[in-house]
Scaffold this active site. Structure first.
Site, PDB file in Angstrom:
ATOM      1  N   SER A   5       0.701  -1.236  -0.064  1.00 16.50           N
ATOM      2  CA  SER A   5       0.023   0.017   0.005  1.00 16.50           C
ATOM      3  C   SER A   5       0.716   1.137   0.000  1.00 16.50           C
ATOM      4  CB  SER A   5      -0.973  -0.057   1.291  1.00 16.50           C
ATOM      5  OG  SER A   5      -0.222  -0.512   2.389  1.00 16.50           O
ATOM      6  N   GLY A  30       4.168   1.635  -0.525  1.00 14.42           N
ATOM      7  CA  GLY A  30       5.064   1.818  -1.750  1.00 14.42           C
ATOM      8  C   GLY A  30       4.411   2.086  -2.868  1.00 14.42           C
ATOM      9  N   LYS A  63       8.027  -5.399   3.624  1.00 10.88           N
ATOM     10  CA  LYS A  63       7.687  -5.824   5.098  1.00 10.88           C
ATOM     11  C   LYS A  63       9.213  -5.965   5.600  1.00 10.88           C
ATOM     12  CE  LYS A  63       3.315  -6.392   5.495  1.00 10.88           C
ATOM     13  NZ  LYS A  63       2.416  -5.885   6.630  1.00 10.88           N
ATOM     14  N   ASN A  92       8.155  -0.182   8.482  1.00 11.08           N
ATOM     15  CA  ASN A  92       7.854  -0.153   9.858  1.00 11.08           C
ATOM     16  C   ASN A  92       8.984  -0.795  10.446  1.00 11.08           C
ATOM     17  OD1 ASN A  92       5.357   1.077  10.122  1.00 11.08           O
ATOM     18  ND2 ASN A  92       4.232  -0.956  10.076  1.00 11.08           N
ATOM     19  N   ALA A 135      -2.580   4.683   3.320  1.00 14.64           N
ATOM     20  CA  ALA A 135      -2.720   4.098   2.239  1.00 14.64           C
ATOM     21  C   ALA A 135      -3.283   2.720   2.211  1.00 14.64           C
ATOM     22  CB  ALA A 135      -1.475   4.025   1.347  1.00 14.64           C
ATOM     23  N   LYS A 191       8.503   6.569  16.293  1.00 10.74           N
ATOM     24  CA  LYS A 191       7.395   5.522  15.506  1.00 10.74           C
ATOM     25  C   LYS A 191       7.325   4.323  15.862  1.00 10.74           C
ATOM     26  CE  LYS A 191       6.352   4.744  10.926  1.00 10.74           C
ATOM     27  NZ  LYS A 191       6.215   3.268  10.392  1.00 10.74           N
ATOM     28  N   SER A 218      -1.566  -2.176  10.257  1.00 10.43           N
ATOM     29  CA  SER A 218      -1.023  -3.021   9.318  1.00 10.43           C
ATOM     30  C   SER A 218      -0.976  -4.412   9.945  1.00 10.43           C
ATOM     31  CB  SER A 218       0.458  -2.873   8.855  1.00 10.43           C
ATOM     32  OG  SER A 218       1.146  -2.383   9.971  1.00 10.43           O
TER      33      SER A 218
HETATM   34  O1  KPL Z   1       1.948   2.594  10.703  1.00  5.60           O
HETATM   35  C1  KPL Z   1       1.005   2.108  11.427  1.00  5.60           C
HETATM   36  C2  KPL Z   1       0.752   0.755  11.016  1.00  5.60           C
HETATM   37  O2  KPL Z   1      -0.592   0.379  10.876  1.00  5.60           O
HETATM   38  O3  KPL Z   1       1.761  -0.030  10.601  1.00  5.60           O
HETATM   39  C3  KPL Z   1       0.120   2.973  12.171  1.00  5.60           C
HETATM   40  C4  KPL Z   1       0.858   4.047  12.486  1.00  5.60           C
HETATM   41  C5  KPL Z   1      -0.165   2.351  13.401  1.00  5.60           C
HETATM   42  C6  KPL Z   1      -1.079   3.468  11.401  1.00  5.60           C
HETATM   43  O4  KPL Z   1      -2.068   2.498  11.325  1.00  5.60           O
END
Ligand code: KPL
Length: 303
Positions: free
Chosen positions: A10, A12, A73, A97, A122, A179, A250
């Site tokens: 999503s 990317g 991922k 992430n 996204a 984050k 996610s």
């Molecule tokens: O980065 C996110 C994810 O879903 O991985 C958050 C910030 C929690 C937003 O949904």
């Protein structure tokens, strides 16, 4: 600029699609999405409606570009890094992430590595179609502060030229920990309780648990030499839960689809750093154990 976006999920696809308004972009991902983009182009709906035609491929072996954006991922970073190591890039930007991705990339590629965070929302609605749910901004900066500042400025200028609001920051390690605190709180709690992010903006046990996970993550960050205050981590979780109230995280989406999660690079990373620094992280350990238990039951656990 020639840009290769490694990981056409999503985020990317959204970032690659927006960059394709101005630059030569190639999306690297999996069918049926890539086949649909190759056949019909990429449709973006939501914040704005756009039809763009980036190149698309399932195999980037030996490719070269001015910039590689890595949006896979976290558990696929090593594989992506191995492919990137066989190509030629002037800079590599991680928009992923979890923690640890930049170190994996830096160990493989011979180019400046940049760390980035994106607040754009996204969702892959269908093959060839990404829904843009939150405008968002991008913050990026050198992973190794001494040597990559010029690359960060160059990439940010290219993003801005494509109308993507982008900021350059010198403290990406602290920003990635902030984050991480958000993800360590929101992702496992929403995945385990099968609730949208907004459930954590309502007073109650889920919000309490998310807040406790964020504060514990901030404690581990400080033990690891990063100046992240409890209040900053708590406030960041509350703000993101409120601003993305209708979204599913996610990890929630991974669990709903029966897919492996990024738990190792999120709560698992916090637990590893706690162990290494002598801090304690019982909440992150418990959340990681619960998600890993779900992965084992679903037959998608870490190989
Ligand atoms: O980065 C996110 C994810 O879903 O991985 C958050 C910030 C929690 C937003 O949904």
């Amino acid at each position: 600029m020639d840009i290769l976006v490694f990981g056409a999920g999503s985020l990317g696809s959204l970032v690659g699609g927006l960059l394709a308004r101005t630059h030569d972009v190639t999306l690297v991902g999996r069918d049926p999405h890539i086949a649909a983009v190759r056949r019909d182009g990429l449709r973006i709906t939501g914040v704005e409606t756009l039809d763009v035609s980036p190149a698309a491929t399932t195999d980037a072996t030996g490719a070269s570009a001015d910039l590689a954006v890595v949006a896979v991922k976290a558990y696929d970073t090593e594989t992506a890094a191995t492919v990137l190591a066989n190509g030629d890039y002037d800079a590599v930007l991680s928009l992923q992430n979890g923690m640890g991705n930049e170190d994996v990339l830096a160990a493989h590629v011979d180019a400046p590595v940049l760390a980035g965070t994106a607040t754009c929302g996204a969702r892959l609605a269908d093959p060839g179609h990404v829904e843009w749910t939150g405008r968002g901004t991008i913050t990026l900066g050198p992973w190794r502060p001494a040597d990559d500042a010029e690359a960060a400025e160059r990439v940010a200028a290219a993003f801005r030229a494509a109308d993507l609001p982008t900021e350059v920051a010198a403290d990406m390690r602290r920003r990635l920990w902030e984050k991480l605190a958000i993800n360590a709180a929101i992702n496992p709690v929403t995945a385990l309780a099968r609730v949208a992010n907004g459930a954590l903006a309502e007073p109650g046990p889920l919000a309490d648990l998310a807040r406790a996970a964020a504060v514990e993550t901030a404690t581990v960050a400080r033990a690891d030499g990063v100046d992240l205050a409890d209040e900053t981590a708590k406030d960041a979780v509350a703000t993101v839960a409120r601003e993305t109230a209708r979204n599913r995280s996610s990890m929630h989406r991974d669990v709903t689809r029966g897919r492996r999660t990024e738990i190792d690079a999120i709560n698992g990373y916090v637990v590893d750093r706690a162990r290494a620094t002598g801090a304690s992280a019982p909440i992150n350990r418990t959340l990681a154990a619960l998600i890993r238990g779900w992965e084992t039951g679903a037959g998608v656990s870490t190989p």
